[in-house]
Every structure is written in structure tokens, then in C-alpha cells.
Scaffold this motif. Structure first.
Motif, mmCIF file in Angstrom:
data_model
loop_
_atom_site.group_PDB
_atom_site.id
_atom_site.type_symbol
_atom_site.label_atom_id
_atom_site.label_comp_id
_atom_site.label_asym_id
_atom_site.label_seq_id
_atom_site.Cartn_x
_atom_site.Cartn_y
_atom_site.Cartn_z
ATOM 1 N N PHE A 249 0.826 -1.213 0.000
ATOM 2 C CA PHE A 249 0.000 0.000 0.000
ATOM 3 C C PHE A 249 0.860 1.262 0.000
ATOM 4 N N GLY A 250 1.822 1.326 0.903
ATOM 5 C CA GLY A 250 2.679 2.508 0.961
ATOM 6 C C GLY A 250 3.522 2.691 -0.285
ATOM 7 N N VAL A 251 4.038 1.593 -0.828
ATOM 8 C CA VAL A 251 4.844 1.683 -2.054
ATOM 9 C C VAL A 251 3.991 2.154 -3.229
ATOM 10 N N THR A 252 2.742 1.688 -3.290
ATOM 11 C CA THR A 252 1.852 2.094 -4.378
ATOM 12 C C THR A 252 1.546 3.585 -4.315
ATOM 13 N N ARG A 253 1.325 4.124 -3.099
ATOM 14 C CA ARG A 253 1.071 5.559 -2.968
ATOM 15 C C ARG A 253 2.266 6.357 -3.478
ATOM 16 N N LEU A 254 3.469 5.887 -3.184
ATOM 17 C CA LEU A 254 4.673 6.582 -3.627
ATOM 18 C C LEU A 254 4.806 6.541 -5.150
ATOM 19 N N PHE A 255 4.522 5.384 -5.753
ATOM 20 C CA PHE A 255 4.606 5.258 -7.208
ATOM 21 C C PHE A 255 3.570 6.146 -7.898
ATOM 22 N N ILE A 256 2.361 6.198 -7.368
ATOM 23 C CA ILE A 256 1.312 7.012 -7.996
ATOM 24 C C ILE A 256 1.677 8.494 -7.955
ATOM 25 N N LEU A 257 2.146 8.953 -6.802
ATOM 26 C CA LEU A 257 2.535 10.357 -6.695
ATOM 27 C C LEU A 257 3.712 10.683 -7.609
ATOM 28 N N THR A 258 4.701 9.798 -7.652
ATOM 29 C CA THR A 258 5.876 10.044 -8.502
ATOM 30 C C THR A 258 5.494 10.092 -9.976
ATOM 31 N N ALA A 263 4.586 12.978 -15.019
ATOM 32 C CA ALA A 263 3.843 13.150 -16.273
ATOM 33 C C ALA A 263 3.197 14.523 -16.372
ATOM 34 N N ILE A 264 2.589 14.985 -15.285
ATOM 35 C CA ILE A 264 1.844 16.246 -15.339
ATOM 36 C C ILE A 264 2.733 17.444 -15.004
ATOM 37 N N GLY A 265 3.510 17.303 -13.924
ATOM 38 C CA GLY A 265 4.314 18.439 -13.492
ATOM 39 C C GLY A 265 5.507 18.721 -14.370
ATOM 40 N N PHE A 266 6.111 17.686 -14.970
ATOM 41 C CA PHE A 266 7.296 17.885 -15.789
ATOM 42 C C PHE A 266 7.033 17.621 -17.276
ATOM 43 N N GLY A 267 6.349 16.503 -17.578
ATOM 44 C CA GLY A 267 6.144 16.159 -18.984
ATOM 45 C C GLY A 267 5.249 17.138 -19.720
ATOM 46 N N LEU A 268 4.045 17.364 -19.218
ATOM 47 C CA LEU A 268 3.130 18.286 -19.891
ATOM 48 C C LEU A 268 3.597 19.733 -19.791
ATOM 49 N N ALA A 269 4.351 20.062 -18.744
ATOM 50 C CA ALA A 269 4.839 21.441 -18.604
ATOM 51 C C ALA A 269 5.840 21.801 -19.686
ATOM 52 N N ARG A 270 6.506 20.814 -20.267
ATOM 53 C CA ARG A 270 7.500 21.081 -21.329
ATOM 54 C C ARG A 270 6.916 21.027 -22.724
ATOM 55 N N MET A 271 5.642 20.711 -22.840
ATOM 56 C CA MET A 271 5.019 20.672 -24.157
ATOM 57 C C MET A 271 4.852 22.095 -24.693
ATOM 58 N N GLU A 272 4.977 22.223 -26.011
ATOM 59 C CA GLU A 272 4.898 23.554 -26.622
ATOM 60 C C GLU A 272 3.479 24.104 -26.613
ATOM 61 N N ASN A 273 2.509 23.274 -26.917
ATOM 62 C CA ASN A 273 1.127 23.733 -27.010
ATOM 63 C C ASN A 273 0.507 23.750 -25.611
ATOM 64 N N GLN A 274 0.395 24.932 -25.007
ATOM 65 C CA GLN A 274 -0.180 25.086 -23.683
ATOM 66 C C GLN A 274 -1.324 26.095 -23.689
ATOM 67 N N ALA A 275 -2.110 26.059 -24.751
ATOM 68 C CA ALA A 275 -3.270 26.946 -24.868
ATOM 69 C C ALA A 275 -4.533 26.180 -24.488
ATOM 70 N N LEU A 290 -2.157 22.258 -12.116
ATOM 71 C CA LEU A 290 -2.135 22.380 -10.659
ATOM 72 C C LEU A 290 -3.374 21.748 -10.031
ATOM 73 N N CYS A 291 -4.530 21.911 -10.662
ATOM 74 C CA CYS A 291 -5.758 21.316 -10.122
ATOM 75 C C CYS A 291 -5.684 19.790 -10.137
ATOM 76 N N VAL A 292 -5.168 19.230 -11.230
ATOM 77 C CA VAL A 292 -5.067 17.772 -11.324
ATOM 78 C C VAL A 292 -4.070 17.236 -10.305
ATOM 79 N N LEU A 293 -2.919 17.879 -10.192
ATOM 80 C CA LEU A 293 -1.918 17.437 -9.219
ATOM 81 C C LEU A 293 -2.443 17.576 -7.788
ATOM 82 N N LEU A 294 -3.155 18.662 -7.524
ATOM 83 C CA LEU A 294 -3.709 18.850 -6.188
ATOM 84 C C LEU A 294 -4.732 17.767 -5.869
#
Length: 367
Positions: A249-258, A263-275, A290-294
Motif C-alpha cells: 500500500f505505501g509503495v503504491t502511494r509513492l509510485f502514484i505520486l511520482t 507526467a503532469i508536473g514535468f512532462g506536460l509542462a515542457r510541451m509547446e502547445n499550452q493553450a 495544478l488542479c489535477v496534481l492537487l
């Protein structure tokens, strides 16, 4: 199951009639849709219930492939598979769980939890196998960059869209099923709403690839937990699977957050199309990210808090039982009662007087 004989008859469309025959009602509605496929006039309408809609042809190097996107007609398809899920729920309950629970002779509370875990074990096991197959065949595990590259992922393969429709149908069917239960309704309602928000959010925000990986991790943990609970109901001394689940359970929570942050905080943030463009399915903005990560972080923190709270409660109960066993005093032995046969005391089998001399025996006078 459908059309089985019942010992009691209830007034038509009464509350008792719906409770005891809801699976049969769903079976009749599904049968009506299937009969509609046989006639040309109703075939197009029947296909709206059975097959996913909004298909488009995407040209490839060799040929064309069919992909799908979402729309309002998906609600009709989800409604049809809600009735399918109700029928399958009744089949598992009557032909598997009821027969097992009769042999175990469980209490009323344990019987309700046994039925809940039995249904979820079947669902989670099926979902894990299906989700793993989709993730492997689509190449999301071998290429992690595909989780955020080429966003928005508007065009979905058939198996991805059908998987999401079935997932939404299952958790939506669980809402009216709460009407038939009397215990732990708030807890179950929280989990159902949590799953619906995450699955619908991943589907509508075109984060279907990331959602598949997160569901695979979550369902694997839930499958282990409900399997451990079933073994515990069969034998209360069998708690080894709970220890394995606690570690996973604890390992799964860590994997999901990571994975979510990657994917959202770093991958999508570097995409060119952000409109922000809902018509094209693009929600890659700073506010949406930010809403999805929160939401993901708050859900994982809430699950972890409930896990720690339950573990502390179990440990407290265990130590209280152990300390109660230690505080129970040993039953003292009562001293043997002394039977005073003659005056004095015994020494080497001879009765002695209190002054140390042997008492004289009285002579009987002859008549």
C-alpha cells in the motif's frame, strides 16, 4: 438470477418488488436492446447502446485504423453497460458468494463485508488483467514518454475507450446498489465518488494513458486487500496477507505520486502547445495542471491518513488485549482444611499431646 422462482410474491412496482427483482428487470431491458438488433428499423438505435460512438478513420502507413473520441452519446452506452453490470453482480452474488457464505456461518456484519470484498475481488481481478493487457499492447509501459507526448490524446483506440466506459458503468452502478445496504454507506460512498472523479477526469481531460497506469497500480493494491479480507473471514488466524498488503500500500502511494508529478508536473509542462482549447481537447495549462496534481495528491494523502489511522487502531487493540492477558492474576489455591480428629498433633503416625506426651487411651468399664 433472471426468471428464477421465488417463494414470495410482491406487488408490482413496489419497493420490495424492485429490491428482489432488480437484476431481472435489468435482464429484460438488455434483452429488449438485443432484440432491437434483429430489425432494421431499430438496429441503429440499438447500436448506440452496445457499441462505442464517435469513431473516425486515421490513415497510417499501411492502411487505416479506427479511433474514437468522447461525446454525449457515451452516456447511452454507459447506461446499457450499467444494466450488464447489475446482472453480473447478481450472478456472482447468488451462484458464488451466497454458497460460500452459507458454509462459513458468518455474522451479519461479517456477511456484509464478505459480500463487498467478494464482489470487489472479482471486479479488481478482471480490471487488472484487462488494464495490463491494454497497457502492454498499446506500448505505454515500454515507452513512458507516451504518457505526455503528443498531448492531447483525443483519438483513443477501441479497447481504451471501451475500458473507460465499462469502468464508469461499474462505479455508477455501485451508487444505486447502496440502497440495498444498511451499513458503512458513507465510507463506500466516499470511495465510489473518488473513483468516479478520477476515472471521469482522466477520460474527459484526455489523460487516458496516465489514467490506465494509475488504475493498474490502484486496482492491484485493492485486489490484494480484499483477497486478504476474504481469507481472514475464512480463517481469523490467517493475517499474513494483510502484512503484505500493508507493505504494498505505501509503495503504491509513492509510485502514484511520482508518476503523476513526472507526467503532469514535468512532462506536460515542457510541451509547446499550452493553450486552453476545449474544442480540440487541450487542457494543458498551468491552472489545470495544478488542479489535477492537487486532486491526486489530496486523494493519496487522504488514503494514507486513513491507512495509518486504521493501523494504529489495530495495534492499539492488539496491545490492549495482550496487556489484559498479562494483568489477569493466577487463581490462588485454597489451603486444605485440617481435620481435627483428636487433641494434639501427629508425629510419625503417632498422636502426641500438646505437652509432648502420648495421650492415654480410655479403658472401657466392663458391665
Amino acid at each position: 438470477m433472471a426468471f428464477r422462482r421465488r417463494t414470495k410474491s410482491y406487488p408490482l412496482f413496489s419497493q420490495e418488488f424492485v429490491i428482489h427483482n432488480h437484476a431481472d428487470i435489468g435482464f429484460c431491458l438488455v434483452l429488449c436492446v438485443l432484440i432491437g438488433l434483429m430489425f432494421e428499423v431499430t438496429a441503429k438505435t440499438a447500436f448506440l447502446f452496445i457499441l462505442p460512438q464517435y469513431n473516425i478513420s486515421v490513415p497510417t502507413a499501411d492502411s487505416e485504423t479506427v479511433h474514437y473520441h468522447y461525446g454525449p452519446k457515451d452516456l447511452v452506452t454507459i447506461l446499457f453497460y450499467i444494466f450488464i453490470t447489475i446482472i453480473l453482480h447478481a450472478v456472482v452474488q447468488e451462484y458464488i458468494l451466497d454458497k460460500i457464505s452459507k458454509r462459513l456461518h458468518l455474522s451479519k456484519v461479517k456477511h456484509s463485508k464478505f459480500n463487498e470484498s467478494g464482489q470487489l475481488v472479482v471486479f479488481h481481478f478482471t480490471s487488472v488483467i484487462w488494464c495490463f493487457y491494454v497497457v502492454v499492447t498499446e506500448g505505454y509501459l515500454t515507452n513512458p514518454r507516451s504518457l505526455w507526448e503528443d498531448y492531447p490524446h483525443v483519438h483513443l483506440p477501441f479497447q481504451v475507450k471501451f475500458f473507460y466506459l465499462c469502468q464508469l458503468a461499474y462505479w455508477l452502478h455501485a451508487l444505486p446498489e447502496l440502497y440495498f445496504q444498511k451499513e458503512e454507506i458513507p465510507r463506500q460512498l466516499q470511495y465510489i465518488c473518488l473513483y468516479l472523479v478520477h476515472i471521469a477526469g482522466a477520460y474527459l481531460l484526455n489523460l487516458s494513458r496516465l489514467g490506465l497506469i494509475l488504475l493498474l497500480l490502484q486496482y492491484s493494491t485493492e485486489f490484494l486487500f480484499h483477497t486478504a479480507r476474504l481469507f481472514y473471514f475464512a480463517d481469523e488466524n490467517n493475517e499474513k496477507l494483510f502484512s503484505a498488503w500493508a507493505a504494498v500500500f505505501g509503495v503504491t502511494r509513492l509510485f502514484i505520486l511520482t508518476l503523476a508529478v513526472l507526467a503532469i508536473g514535468f512532462g506536460l509542462a515542457r510541451m509547446e502547445n499550452q493553450a486552453f482549447d476545449p474544442e480540440k481537447g487541450n487542457f494543458n495549462t498551468l491552472f489545470c495542471r495544478l488542479c489535477v496534481l492537487l486532486l491526486v495528491c489530496a486523494a493519496q494523502a487522504w488514503l494514507m491518513w486513513r491507512f495509518i489511522h486504521s493501523q494504529l487502531r489495530h495495534w492499539r487493540e492488539y496491545w490492549n488485549e495482550q496487556s489484559a492477558k498479562r494483568r489477569v492474576p493466577a487463581t490462588p489455591r485454597l489451603p486444605a482444611r485440617l481435620i481435627k480428629r483428636e487433641s494434639g498433633y501427629h508425629e510419625n503416625g503417632v498422636v502426641k499431646a500438646e505437652n509432648g506426651t502420648s495421650p492415654r487411651t480410655k479403658k472401657l468399664k466392663s458391665p
